[in-house]
Write a protein that holds these residues in place. Sequence first.
Motif, PDB file in Angstrom:
ATOM      1  N   UNK A 436      53.834   1.498   8.168  1.00 48.64           N
ATOM      2  CA  UNK A 436      52.504   1.098   8.320  1.00 48.64           C
ATOM      3  C   UNK A 436      52.343  -0.447   7.887  1.00 48.64           C
ATOM      4  N   UNK A 437      53.335  -1.266   7.800  1.00 46.67           N
ATOM      5  CA  UNK A 437      53.233  -2.549   7.701  1.00 46.67           C
ATOM      6  C   UNK A 437      53.281  -3.121   9.010  1.00 46.67           C
ATOM      7  N   UNK A 438      52.178  -3.598   9.410  1.00 46.26           N
ATOM      8  CA  UNK A 438      52.051  -3.913  10.883  1.00 46.26           C
ATOM      9  C   UNK A 438      51.754  -5.594  11.166  1.00 46.26           C
ATOM     10  N   UNK A 439      52.066  -6.450  10.003  1.00 44.25           N
ATOM     11  CA  UNK A 439      51.823  -7.998  10.422  1.00 44.25           C
ATOM     12  C   UNK A 439      52.298  -8.603  11.568  1.00 44.25           C
ATOM     13  N   UNK A 440      53.600  -7.824  12.018  1.00 41.76           N
ATOM     14  CA  UNK A 440      54.337  -8.366  13.036  1.00 41.76           C
ATOM     15  C   UNK A 440      53.997  -8.119  14.464  1.00 41.76           C
ATOM     16  N   UNK A 441      52.806  -7.309  14.498  1.00 43.03           N
ATOM     17  CA  UNK A 441      52.276  -6.693  16.026  1.00 43.03           C
ATOM     18  C   UNK A 441      53.157  -5.734  16.291  1.00 43.03           C
ATOM     19  N   UNK A 442      53.456  -4.823  15.226  1.00 40.76           N
ATOM     20  CA  UNK A 442      54.307  -3.552  15.351  1.00 40.76           C
ATOM     21  C   UNK A 442      54.759  -3.390  13.972  1.00 40.76           C
ATOM     22  N   UNK A 443      54.916  -1.985  13.736  1.00 44.78           N
ATOM     23  CA  UNK A 443      55.629  -1.601  12.292  1.00 44.78           C
ATOM     24  C   UNK A 443      56.613  -2.308  11.706  1.00 44.78           C
ATOM     25  N   UNK A 444      56.829  -2.363  10.645  1.00 42.60           N
ATOM     26  CA  UNK A 444      57.826  -3.317  10.005  1.00 42.60           C
ATOM     27  C   UNK A 444      59.311  -2.409  10.350  1.00 42.60           C
ATOM     28  N   UNK A 445      59.226  -1.233  10.550  1.00 45.14           N
ATOM     29  CA  UNK A 445      60.275  -0.243  10.915  1.00 45.14           C
ATOM     30  C   UNK A 445      60.703  -0.395  12.489  1.00 45.14           C
ATOM     31  N   UNK A 446      59.747  -1.095  13.091  1.00 42.71           N
ATOM     32  CA  UNK A 446      60.082  -1.323  14.727  1.00 42.71           C
ATOM     33  C   UNK A 446      61.085  -2.306  15.152  1.00 42.71           C
ATOM     34  N   UNK A 448      61.853  -5.388  17.909  1.00 46.02           N
ATOM     35  CA  UNK A 448      61.220  -6.270  18.797  1.00 46.02           C
ATOM     36  C   UNK A 448      62.125  -6.025  20.199  1.00 46.02           C
ATOM     37  N   UNK A 449      61.514  -6.063  21.448  1.00 48.03           N
ATOM     38  CA  UNK A 449      62.375  -5.827  22.528  1.00 48.03           C
ATOM     39  C   UNK A 449      61.406  -6.449  23.609  1.00 48.03           C
ATOM     40  N   UNK A 450      62.069  -6.810  24.704  1.00 44.58           N
ATOM     41  CA  UNK A 450      61.115  -7.260  25.824  1.00 44.58           C
ATOM     42  C   UNK A 450      60.182  -6.407  26.441  1.00 44.58           C
ATOM     43  N   UNK A 451      60.341  -5.039  26.035  1.00 47.55           N
ATOM     44  CA  UNK A 451      59.496  -4.064  26.514  1.00 47.55           C
ATOM     45  C   UNK A 451      58.099  -3.924  25.604  1.00 47.55           C
ATOM     46  N   UNK A 452      58.084  -4.782  24.470  1.00 46.75           N
ATOM     47  CA  UNK A 452      56.907  -4.669  23.523  1.00 46.75           C
ATOM     48  C   UNK A 452      56.371  -6.102  23.295  1.00 46.75           C
ATOM     49  N   UNK A 453      55.653  -6.223  22.402  1.00 46.01           N
ATOM     50  CA  UNK A 453      55.043  -7.470  22.119  1.00 46.01           C
ATOM     51  C   UNK A 453      55.019  -7.785  20.622  1.00 46.01           C
TER      52      UNK A 453
END
Length: 494
Positions: A436-446, A448-453
């Motif tokens: 639930x830590x969303x500072x990066x425009x996504x969850x900290x457990x997410x 990053x890839x070319x298919x998301x932001x």
Amino acid sequence: MRAIKMSMSPGTPSPSLTPAPAPQQTKPPPSTASIRTIPGGHGWPVLGPISDRLDYFWFQGPETFFRKRIEKHKSTVFRTNVPPTFPFFSGVNPNVVAVLDCKSFSHLFDMEIVEKKNVLVGDFMPSVKFTGDLRVCAYLDTSEPQHSKVKKFSMDILKRSSTIWVSTLTSNLDTMWDTLESKLSESDSASYLIPIQKLIFSFFTRCLIGADPSASPEIAKSGYVMADLWLALQLLPTVKIGVLQPLEEIFLHSYAYPFALVSSGYKKLAKFVEEQGKDAVERGVTEFGLSREETIHNLVFILGFNAYGGTLIFLPTLLAKIGTDKTGIQEKLREEVRAKTAGSTLSFDSVKDMELVQSFVYETLRLNPPVPLQYGRARKDFLLSSHDSVYEIKKGELLCGYQTLVMRDPNVFDNPEEFVSDRFTKEKKGRELLSYLYWSNGPQTGSPSESNKQCPAKDYVTLTGCLFVAYLFRRYDSITCNSSGAITAVVRAK
């Protein structure tokens, strides 16, 4: 001087503090859930947006603006207006649906239902003249082919930089703290605001562009100032500054500033990137299929907006929290840092073992996200869920999430308004909260890839914060700051 060359053997893993499962996806609400009409409204044309603008910037400020509307509507999802607005922003629609709890906010990460085309700072978009007359990656939607190319390029830059990341950071930290100590020997205090800007600019120029700022005396001396001004003129219509009103409303929020005011500095930065970052530019063209202009201007944006701009908020906040703390956290951080690095140098691996340091960094990002606002436009009609209700969102509607409040969601975080240094430690089962830590425009457990932001540097940012804290407590026993952004005392490590 020649650009710094960076190489990395194939297969070298990207640094990370957290496991990387698939990013959270919003789930459709249960079929039995009742659909609630979105409360709030946009008011009369022109008058409604102006009234909300004055509340947002002048009478209430952003946080109180959103809090009062949550209380009024008894909902974390509602309709309102956000700046910029009338009189000189033709074509900008201030109407948004605010999403202010963790569950509703997470819809902004689902690329199947929202798009990110030209909504980095809402419906307002600075002139493309600020970015070389082209739309750089931050303004591209994931459905656009160029997004994938530039995102892959940016992740490649980060991966290659990992071999020099720690040594470059510590070298620049040595320079900064030597300077501050010298000033402290002559005065009762030493402001860290300019030195930390110089550190951040030099560090990222070397790591991301592969160039030494000293190759250009003008860039070495004033590059960070050029970046500051370029950033400011793009964001002024959307940011509360806190100067005397109504002067701020009249001169800072009523119109977009022209690129001509910073064109000279921007062109110098772009030329520096082109000439001193030759290796990076060549890779963008030959390996990722970008044009030369696309490569150069995306590199300038990555350096000046994504990296420098975001870290310019994060690191001073981190230092201020340490230097003004009255709870005794410095002693605990110092003990952990020295126990984990005894007889060794700082590295990505060493800070990965510092659980309290990591938690301290995460908590700083939770309460002070570098980018407070996130936007997304509905790609299609869909049902949006908050913790207690379901709402119909129509295609084309703009969602607006204010992360400063989202990250204080009482349904997710205990004592959400309080800075809890060990909130994210295993002892408190805090690692589960990273979802639930969303500072990066996504969850900290997410991931990053070319298919998301999600920010491609998500893990590098948190690791850099940990390295910054660890460096301080290897060098000093204690650090004292005042509320004005100055160091007032340091005690060297014994």
